[in-house]
Motif scaffolding. Structure first.
Motif, short mmCIF file in Angstrom:
data_model
loop_
_atom_site.label_atom_id
_atom_site.label_comp_id
_atom_site.label_asym_id
_atom_site.label_seq_id
_atom_site.Cartn_x
_atom_site.Cartn_y
_atom_site.Cartn_z
N SER A 120 0.82 -1.21 0.00
CA SER A 120 0.00 0.00 0.00
C SER A 120 0.86 1.26 0.00
O SER A 120 2.00 1.26 0.43
CB SER A 120 -0.95 0.00 1.20
OG SER A 120 -0.22 -0.01 2.39
N TYR A 121 0.23 2.33 -0.51
CA TYR A 121 0.84 3.65 -0.56
C TYR A 121 -0.15 4.65 0.03
O TYR A 121 -1.36 4.42 0.01
CB TYR A 121 1.11 4.08 -2.01
CG TYR A 121 2.10 3.22 -2.74
CD1 TYR A 121 3.46 3.51 -2.68
CD2 TYR A 121 1.69 2.15 -3.52
CE1 TYR A 121 4.38 2.74 -3.38
CE2 TYR A 121 2.61 1.37 -4.21
CZ TYR A 121 3.95 1.67 -4.13
OH TYR A 121 4.85 0.91 -4.81
N LEU A 122 0.38 5.77 0.50
CA LEU A 122 -0.46 6.88 0.93
C LEU A 122 -0.22 8.02 -0.04
O LEU A 122 0.91 8.49 -0.20
CB LEU A 122 -0.12 7.32 2.36
CG LEU A 122 -1.00 8.40 2.94
CD1 LEU A 122 -2.41 7.87 3.16
CD2 LEU A 122 -0.44 8.92 4.25
N LEU A 123 -1.26 8.45 -0.73
CA LEU A 123 -1.18 9.55 -1.67
C LEU A 123 -1.68 10.81 -0.99
O LEU A 123 -2.79 10.85 -0.48
CB LEU A 123 -2.04 9.26 -2.91
CG LEU A 123 -2.20 10.40 -3.92
CD1 LEU A 123 -0.84 10.75 -4.55
CD2 LEU A 123 -3.20 10.02 -4.99
N ARG A 124 -0.83 11.83 -0.96
CA ARG A 124 -1.20 13.11 -0.32
C ARG A 124 -1.37 14.17 -1.40
O ARG A 124 -0.49 14.38 -2.22
CB ARG A 124 -0.10 13.55 0.64
CG ARG A 124 0.02 12.64 1.84
CD ARG A 124 1.22 12.97 2.68
NE ARG A 124 1.13 14.33 3.19
CZ ARG A 124 2.16 14.96 3.76
NH1 ARG A 124 3.33 14.37 3.84
NH2 ARG A 124 2.02 16.18 4.21
N ILE A 125 -2.51 14.84 -1.36
CA ILE A 125 -2.77 15.97 -2.25
C ILE A 125 -2.75 17.22 -1.38
O ILE A 125 -3.56 17.36 -0.47
CB ILE A 125 -4.12 15.81 -2.99
CG1 ILE A 125 -4.10 14.53 -3.82
CG2 ILE A 125 -4.40 17.05 -3.85
CD1 ILE A 125 -5.42 14.19 -4.47
N HIS A 126 -1.80 18.09 -1.66
CA HIS A 126 -1.61 19.29 -0.85
C HIS A 126 -2.52 20.41 -1.32
O HIS A 126 -2.66 20.65 -2.51
CB HIS A 126 -0.15 19.75 -0.93
CG HIS A 126 0.80 18.77 -0.34
ND1 HIS A 126 1.18 18.80 0.97
CD2 HIS A 126 1.44 17.71 -0.89
CE1 HIS A 126 2.01 17.82 1.21
NE2 HIS A 126 2.19 17.13 0.09
N GLY A 127 -3.10 21.11 -0.36
CA GLY A 127 -3.99 22.22 -0.68
C GLY A 127 -3.33 23.58 -0.61
O GLY A 127 -3.63 24.46 -1.40
#
Length: 101
Positions: free
Chosen positions: A58-65
């Motif tokens: 698994s991976y954690l995808l972070r979308i920055h705001g």
């Protein structure tokens, strides 16, 4: 600082998560993870999704705001440095098909 995630109601939250899920799907393409499972995790100053793969775990995808590219690159460099120097599990970035993290 601009506010990317305008969250004044449950409906706003659902709309933002749906939009970010589309962005996450595009990111999965960049990292050759199409067809793997994408699951919303949480929304705060970043939006995170868990990507489950049969091949790599698994991976954690972070979308920055609210961060610019320079801030994100600095954070990735810091995490990479910590990963090399200490014996504690530290998340690190992975390189996409176009060479960026």
């Amino acid at each position: 600082m601009t506010r990317l995630f305008q969250l004044d109601s449950e409906d706003d939250i659902e709309k933002v998560v749906a939009q970010l899920q589309q962005i996450a799907q595009k990111a999965m393409h960049e990292y050759d993870l199409e067809g793997d499972q994408l699951r919303f995790n949480q929304l705060s100053d970043t939006c995170t999704f868990v990507i489950e793969t049969e091949k790599d775990g698994s991976y954690l995808l972070r979308i920055h705001g609210n961060k610019n590219r320079k801030e994100i690159d600095s954070e990735l460099a810091w995490l990479s440095y910590l990963h090399e120097k200490i014996e504690v599990a530290i998340p690190t970035g992975i390189i996409g098909s176009k060479g960026s993290m």
